[in-house]
Design a protein around this motif. Structure first.
Motif, short mmCIF file in Angstrom:
data_model
loop_
_atom_site.label_atom_id
_atom_site.label_comp_id
_atom_site.label_asym_id
_atom_site.label_seq_id
_atom_site.Cartn_x
_atom_site.Cartn_y
_atom_site.Cartn_z
N LYS A 147 0.81 -1.21 0.00
CA LYS A 147 0.00 0.00 0.00
C LYS A 147 0.85 1.27 0.00
CE LYS A 147 -3.63 0.59 2.48
NZ LYS A 147 -4.52 0.70 3.66
N ALA A 148 2.12 1.13 0.32
CA ALA A 148 3.00 2.30 0.35
C ALA A 148 3.31 2.82 -1.05
CB ALA A 148 4.30 1.96 1.06
N ARG A 149 3.12 2.01 -2.08
CA ARG A 149 3.46 2.41 -3.45
C ARG A 149 2.76 3.71 -3.82
NH1 ARG A 149 5.94 -1.37 -6.79
NH2 ARG A 149 5.14 -0.31 -8.65
N SER A 150 3.51 4.55 -4.53
CA SER A 150 2.97 5.82 -4.95
C SER A 150 2.34 5.72 -6.35
CB SER A 150 4.08 6.88 -4.98
OG SER A 150 3.54 8.16 -5.23
N THR A 187 9.14 5.82 15.77
CA THR A 187 8.95 7.26 15.98
C THR A 187 8.03 7.85 14.92
OG1 THR A 187 11.07 7.57 17.09
CG2 THR A 187 10.14 9.49 15.98
N LYS A 188 8.23 7.46 13.68
CA LYS A 188 7.40 7.98 12.59
C LYS A 188 5.94 7.60 12.80
CE LYS A 188 11.09 7.81 9.11
NZ LYS A 188 11.57 7.16 7.88
N LEU A 189 5.69 6.36 13.16
CA LEU A 189 4.31 5.92 13.36
C LEU A 189 3.65 6.64 14.53
CD1 LEU A 189 4.74 2.09 12.69
CD2 LEU A 189 3.45 3.71 11.28
N LEU A 194 4.22 5.41 5.28
CA LEU A 194 3.60 4.82 6.47
C LEU A 194 2.19 5.38 6.68
CD1 LEU A 194 6.74 5.02 8.78
CD2 LEU A 194 5.83 2.97 7.68
N ASP A 195 2.00 6.65 6.41
CA ASP A 195 0.68 7.26 6.52
C ASP A 195 -0.28 6.59 5.53
OD1 ASP A 195 -1.34 8.96 7.31
OD2 ASP A 195 -0.50 10.75 6.33
N GLY A 205 -4.78 12.91 4.27
CA GLY A 205 -3.60 12.45 4.97
C GLY A 205 -3.04 13.52 5.90
N ASN A 206 -2.00 13.16 6.63
CA ASN A 206 -1.37 14.08 7.57
C ASN A 206 0.12 14.26 7.30
OD1 ASN A 206 -3.82 12.82 9.21
ND2 ASN A 206 -3.33 14.81 10.11
N THR A 207 0.56 13.86 6.11
CA THR A 207 1.98 13.93 5.80
C THR A 207 2.21 14.41 4.37
OG1 THR A 207 1.97 11.62 5.09
CG2 THR A 207 2.58 12.05 7.37
N ILE A 208 3.30 15.12 4.19
CA ILE A 208 3.77 15.49 2.86
C ILE A 208 5.26 15.19 2.80
CG2 ILE A 208 4.16 17.32 1.19
CD1 ILE A 208 1.72 18.75 2.18
N SER A 209 5.66 14.43 1.79
CA SER A 209 7.07 14.25 1.51
C SER A 209 7.50 15.40 0.60
CB SER A 209 7.32 12.91 0.82
OG SER A 209 8.68 12.78 0.45
N ASN A 210 8.38 16.25 1.12
CA ASN A 210 8.89 17.39 0.36
C ASN A 210 10.27 16.98 -0.16
OD1 ASN A 210 8.79 20.20 -0.51
ND2 ASN A 210 10.38 20.57 1.00
N ALA A 211 10.32 16.58 -1.41
CA ALA A 211 11.54 15.96 -1.96
C ALA A 211 12.13 16.83 -3.07
CB ALA A 211 11.22 14.57 -2.49
N THR A 212 13.39 16.57 -3.38
CA THR A 212 14.10 17.37 -4.37
C THR A 212 15.16 16.52 -5.07
OG1 THR A 212 15.44 19.35 -4.72
CG2 THR A 212 15.79 18.16 -2.67
N PHE A 213 15.53 16.95 -6.27
CA PHE A 213 16.66 16.33 -6.97
C PHE A 213 17.93 17.16 -6.84
CE2 PHE A 213 13.05 14.21 -8.82
CZ PHE A 213 13.49 12.91 -8.95
#
Length: 475
Positions: free
Chosen positions: A80-83, A212-214, A255-256, A267-275
Motif C-alpha cells: 500500500k505504500a506504493r505511490s 517514531t514515525k508511526l 507509512l501514513d 492524509g497528515n503527511t507530505i514528503s517534500n523531496a528534491t533532486f
C-alpha cells in the motif's frame, strides 16, 4: 557561508567537480534537439518550453514514481505504500516546496492554524519560510533526543495546551471566514504543522526510527496536524555496494498511506523531496508526495500554479529524461561512493585530532554531522580562532536554532559538511581545529589528550592515525 575561506565546512552543496555538466547537457539535448515529442500538445504534459500543467508533466511524475517504487524503495506490487503519479505535485525544489505547502495548507494569520513546530536543531534557513507564512510568533521547538526520535511527550503536551485555549465553534467561525464557496472541492487547512528532516537530518545527521514515525503520525491524526518531512537526503546512503541503488527506509508518507484506510483522506503527511542533492541544486526541481491525490491536487491549484503552470517545466523534463535513461541512478551511486570516503576521513580525523570526549557520530548518509565539544570548550571562540588563524570556516550551532525558542546549541556544538570538501581538505581542516582546541585547553587547563596533542603536530593521515588508535588503543 560564502565568506572567504581556505577550507569551508559550512557549504552544504556538492564540490564543483561533482556537478554533472555533461550529463545534464546530454539530457537536455536528448529532450529538445530530437524534433517534436508525441506529448507536446497533450494538456497533461505539454511542450518542454511552454507553460506546464498545474501539477506537472504526467510522464515526469510517472518516471519519479517508477524510480521510487521499483528502483529505490523497491515496494512489492501489493504494498500500500506504493505511490502513483496523481499523488505527486511537481515543485521548484525543497525550499520553495515548504513555503508552497505552508501557503496552501495552513493559515497562521487567521488563527485557524494555531502553531508551528520545528524539530531542533534545524536547517538554518527554514525559519524564514515559516515567518513568511505568518508564523513569526507561533513557532515552538521540539528537541531531537539523539536516539532516532524526537521529544514526542513535549510535542503532545504543547498541542494539548493549545487545544485547551480554543473551542470547536471558534474554529468553525474562522474556517467559514476563509472558505471560498465557489470551490467545488473544499480546501484542507490544518490546525497545526510540524517540520522535520527525518533521515540523515540537517544539521545532526539523525535518522528517525519507524516507531517514531508511526507515533508522530498517530499524534498528527489526533490533533489535525500536518507533518512536512524534508525527504532530501534519504537516498544518499553511505552503505556499500555502490553499484546498486540504496533502499531507504519508508518515508512518513508511505507509512501514513499504509495505515490510512480512508480513500477520501487528505492524509497528515507530505514528503517534500528534491533532486538538488541527487543531481544538482541549480536545477531547482522537486516534488510533493501526498497520501492520496486530494492534497497533491490542492497544492497544484495554488494561485501561482494556475497562473503559470508547474514552476519547473523544462528542468522537470530534463530530470525525467535522466530518470528514464538511467543517468540519475549512476550519478547517485557516484555521489554516495564519494561522500562515503569523505565520511570515513572526517570520522577518523575527529577521533585523531580533536579533544578526548568530543561527541561525533560517523556520518551514515546525507551531507552533515554534528560535533559537540567537551565541557569547558567554547565553540564560538574555537570557531573564531579557527577562521582567524587557519582560514577554516565552520557552522556554529547558533545557526540551527528555532527562532524564538532557542536551546543554546552554539555554546558547544557545530555542524560539519562533507559535501563540498575533498578528503585532504577535510583532514587538514579538522587537524587545524584540533590545534586550536589544544592551545585552548592549555590556556584553561582542560583535558585534551597528550597523545592527540603530540600526533596533531606530526605528519600522518587521519586514516593512518585511526589505524594506530585501533591497534594500540591510544586516546
Amino acid at each position: 557561508m560564502d565568506a572567504p575561506a581556505a577550507i569551508n565546512f559550512f557549504k552544504g552543496h556538492p564540490s564543483f567537480r561533482l556537478l554533472p555538466n555533461k550529463v545534464v547537457a546530454e539530457a537536455a539535448a536528448q529532450l529538445l534537439v530530437t524534433g517534436d515529442r508525441d506529448y507536446d500538445a497533450d494538456t497533461l504534459n505539454r511542450h518542454p518550453l511552454t507553460y506546464g500543467s498545474d501539477e506537472g508533466a504526467l510522464w515526469v511524475r510517472e518516471a519519479i514514481t517508477r524510480f521510487n517504487n521499483d528502483e529505490t524503495f523497491r515496494f512489492a506490487r501489493d504494498d500500500k505504500a506504493r505511490s502513483r503519479p496523481e499523488f505527486l505535485n511537481l515543485s521548484s525544489g525543497a525550499s520553495y516546496g515548504v513555503l508552497s505547502i505552508l501557503l496552501q495548507a495552513t493559515l497562521a494569520h487567521t488563527g485557524y492554524t494555531r502553531q508551528a513546530f520545528i524539530v531542533s536543531p534545524t536547517y538554518f534557513l527554514i525559519n524564514d519560510c515559516f515567518i513568511d507564512a505568518g508564523f513569526g510568533s507561533k513557532i515552538t521547538a521540539i528537541d531531537e533526543d539523539g536516539q532516532g526520535s524526537i521529544d514526542l511527550a513535549l510535542l503532545e503536551r504543547k498541542l494539548q495546551e493549545f487545544e485547551d485555549k480554543f473551542t470547536e465553534e471558534e474554529d468553525q467561525e474562522k474556517l467559514q471566514a476563509i472558505t471560498d464557496p465557489a470551490k467545488a472541492v473544499p480546501k484542507k487547512i490544518y490546525k497545526y504543522v510540524i517540520y522535520c528532516i527525518p533521515t540523515y537530518s540537517n544539521p545532526t545527521g539523525t535518522t528517525y526510527s519507524t516507531e517514531t514515525k508511526l507515533k508522530l503520525i498517530e499524534i498528527a491524526r489526533k490533533y489535525d496536524m500536518l507533518i512536512i518531512a524534508d525527504d532530501v537526503y534519504d537516498m544518499l546512503d553511505f552503505s556499500p555496494p555502490f553499484d546498486n541503488l540504496p533502499q531507504p527506509k519508508k518515508r512518513f508518507v508511505h507509512l501514513d498511506r499504509e495505515t490510512n484506510n480512508d480513500p477520501e483522506s487528505y492524509g497528515n503527511t507530505i514528503s517534500n523531496a528534491t533532486f538538488s542533492k541527487l543531481i544538482a541544486p541549480g536545477l531547482r526541481f522537486g516534488y510533493h508526495e501526498t497520501v492520496t491525490d486530494k492534497l497533491a491536487g490542492q497544492l497544484s491549484h495554488g494561485g501561482a500554479n494556475t497562473s503559470g503552470g508547474t514552476p519547473s517545466q523544462l528542468n522537470s523534463m530534463i530530470v525525467g529524461t535522466m530518470l528514464k535513461n538511467g543517468s540519475t541512478a549512476t550519478l547517485l551511486n557516484q555521489l554516495r561512493s564519494t561522500y562515503a570516503e569523505r565520511a570515513e576521513t572526517m570520522y577518523a580525523a575527529v577521533k585523531g585530532y580533536m579533544p578526548k570526549n568530543t561527541k561525533f557520530e560517523k556520518p551514515e548518509g546525507g551531507y552533515f554531522s554534528w560535533l559537540t565539544l567537551p565541557q569547558g570548550y567554547d565553540a564560538h571562540e574555537i570557531g573564531k580562532r579557527l577562521q582567524q588563524e587557519f582560514q577554516v570556516t565552520v557552522a556554529n550551532g547558533d545557526h540551527f536554532e528555532v527562532k524564538g525558542d532557542t536551546r543554546g546549541w552554539g555554546k558547544s556544538s557545530m555542524r560539519l559538511s562533507l559535501s563540498f570538501l575533498e578528503c585532504n581538505e577535510i583532514e587538514e581542516g579538522i587537524k587545524s581545529m584540533g590545534k586550536i582546541c589544544s592551545a585552548y585547553a592549555k590556556e584553561r587547563d582542560l583535558v585534551f589528550s597528550f597523545y592527540r596533542r603530540l600526533i596533531s603536530n606530526v605528519f600522518i593521515s587521519a586514516l593512518e592515525l585511526d589505524a594506530l588508535i585501533k591497534q594500540f588503543g591510544f586516546y
